[in-house]
Write an enzyme that holds these catalytic residues in place. Structure first.
Site, PDB file in Angstrom:
ATOM      1  CB  SER A   1      11.452  21.082 -16.616  1.00  0.00           C
ATOM      2  OG  SER A   1      10.600  22.189 -16.811  1.00  0.00           O
TER       3      SER A   1
ATOM      4  CD  GLU B   1       6.859  10.680 -15.765  1.00  0.00           C
ATOM      5  OE1 GLU B   1       7.073  11.168 -14.644  1.00  0.00           O
ATOM      6  OE2 GLU B   1       6.804  11.368 -16.802  1.00  0.00           O
TER       7      GLU B   1
ATOM      8  CE  LYS C   1      11.106  18.232 -11.705  1.00  0.00           C
ATOM      9  NZ  LYS C   1       9.792  18.465 -12.347  1.00  0.00           N
TER      10      LYS C   1
ATOM     11  CG  HIS D   1      -1.747  -1.239   1.382  1.00  0.00           C
ATOM     12  ND1 HIS D   1      -2.850  -1.536   0.615  1.00  0.00           N
ATOM     13  CD2 HIS D   1      -1.562  -2.295   2.214  1.00  0.00           C
ATOM     14  CE1 HIS D   1      -3.334  -2.717   0.987  1.00  0.00           C
ATOM     15  NE2 HIS D   1      -2.559  -3.201   1.942  1.00  0.00           N
TER      16      HIS D   1
END
Length: 483
Positions: free
Chosen positions: A274, A287, A280, A155
């Site tokens: 970015s 992804e 970043k 979880h």
């Protein structure tokens, strides 16, 4: 083609015009099965000649024309409703009406089914081979980090300490099943429908087993109606790929979360940045790997929707089914390769992992297990440790909980040194030496077993590749006897 006819050999004059011609055509999409169609044509013509259905000279002219068509490429094909009709048209353009004998004793229905299977088996092997490379990357990383203790989660909450190797092996085990599913699907793909004709067979004295042999198929799909109309092999293969993509999505998500927590640094080769925030470093490739599960699921759903409720035998709906499989296999194979690269180049921060391994009283289960090993009912031990968790994760908290729940001090049940060891994440991991567990001995055994399975699967894929290559060589040898 005879004088006065236009369009391809299937349309002729009557069906050559109208606003729906482009809608009907799959010629562009059929580029993927161009080579497959040529192979199927060659095998069929060789069989027709061997059976005396077409004379040797005509077979030679047709086979020579097919060589010319191959050399010219898909882009040089005449307009046609599909690649099958376009190739036949191109052959007739070269040798005259006798070229039309290449379509004796077959239909586009069994022809396209054979072409799809011929190409899909290569794609299935490509996918299986990609999983082998992925598994190799997972095993190599696991071996390198066999003793790197890390937090395990359920979880997304700290649960129990484990190791990087144990985590990696959990995915290797899952991907091994994906390999198995793909090879199982391959077995059912690798069956020839050729010779089924439209769906009711043919009165010609054909040899279906011979064309299957020439094309490297393991056997034939016996029932002619089933052979021409079935696309369950597409659904099965695409479902196996969707399962693989789902496995990938879990690994990608884990790595994204681990990178966020500072447990692992992904290589710049598998990261991005970015356009506005120069500091970043984003896990963009993972992804996209994660999102591929959605692409694969849509392929399965598309096939299920298209195939659902189709009557026997052949329906044009099936033209819309095949792209779902092609798009899925391309997306998933690419995602597997990216995931493998990300795993192989990831830099694990073993110190940060070790520091985090004990967070959230992750060794609580180990303490409860220890008490149960010393005679306390596990449920009672569970209750006692749960009480301790409310006030701390050290020996004093456990001793206080023992007095509250058990009415006695903790050392009345187990020595303090044993409890202190159970509280240590590394010691906790070392104690979990059951089969498949994270202890070093269990991981070593798992690595050995996984390597053996990987070797066997690699040999299986190589054997199938070799069989297909041998069949292709044999077909070209047979063709050379005529052309």
């Amino acid at each position: 083609m005879t004088e006065g006819n236009s369009g391809d050999v299937v349309r002729r004059d009557r069906f050559s015009g109208g606003p729906a011609r482009e809608f009907l055509s799959s010629l562009d999409a059929d580029r993927r099965i161009f080579d497959a169609d040529l192979a199927v044509d060659r095998a069929h013509v060789v069989m027709l000649a061997e059976q005396g259905i077409v004379d040797d000279d005509t077979a030679g002219e047709i086979l020579s024309a097919l060589d010319d068509v191959e050399d010219a490429g898909h882009g040089a094909l005449p307009e046609g409703e599909d690649v099958h009709a376009a190739i036949e048209t191109a052959v007739i353009d070269r040798v005259g009406e006798e070229g039309g004998k290449m379509h004796t004793a077959r239909s586009r229905n069994d022809e396209v089914a054979a072409c799809i299977r011929y190409r899909l088996r290569e794609d299935a092997l490509d996918a299986a081979e990609a999983t082998l490379g992925f598994r190799e990357a997972l095993l190599s990383a696991a071996e390198a980090h066999a003793n790197a203790v890390m937090p395990g989660f359920t979880h997304l909450q700290p649960a129990q300490p484990t190791t990087v190797a144990h985590w990696l092996l959990s995915y290797e085990s899952a991907v091994a099943r994906d390999t198995e599913r793909l090879l199982d699907a391959y077995d059912r793909v690798n069956r020839s429908p050729l010779g089924a004709a439209a769906f009711a067979g043919t009165p010609f004295d054909i040899d279906r087993e011979r064309t299957a042999e020439l094309l490297g198929f393991e056997s034939v799909v016996e029932n002619s109606m089933d052979a021409s109309s079935a696309r369950d092999f597409l659904l099965e293969t695409t479902s196996a790929l969707a399962n693989l993509a789902t496995t990938l999505s879990g690994l990608a998500e884990d790595l994204i979360v681990f990178a966020n927590k500072g447990y692992v640094d992904l290589s710049d080769d598998y990261s991005s940045t970015s356009s506005i925030m120069p500091q970043k470093k984003n896990p963009d490739t993972l992804e996209l790997v994660r999102a591929t599960a959605g692409d694969a699921a849509s392929g399965v759903n598309g096939l299920l929707t298209t195939l659902s409720g189709l009557p026997r035998a052949y329906n044009r709906d099936l033209q819309r089914a095949t792209p779902h499989a092609w798009e899925t296999v391309d997306a998933v194979v690419e995602a597997v390769d990216v995931a493998a690269g990300a795993v192989a180049t990831a830099d694990w921060d073993e110190a940060a992992l070790a520091d985090a391994a004990g967070e959230g009283f992750s060794t609580a289960t180990g303490v409860a297990d220890l008490l149960a090993m010393h005679g306390l009912p596990f449920r009672t031990a569970h209750e006692m440790v749960a009480v301790a968790a409310e006030s701390g994760a050290d020996y004093d908290a456990l001793d206080a909980a023992a007095r509250e729940v058990l009415g006695d001090s903790l050392d009345g049940y187990v020595e303090r040194a044993a409890v202190e060891a159970a509280l240590d994440p590394a010691e906790s991991v070392a104690s979990r030496d059951s089969t498949g567990g994270p202890a070093a001995t269990a991981v070593a055994d798992a690595l050995d077993a996984a390597e053996a399975t990987l070797t066997a699967d690699t040999e299986a894929v190589e054997a199938e590749r070799s069989a297909l290559a041998d069949a292709d060589d044999a077909l070209r040898t047979e063709v050379s006897e005529y052309a």
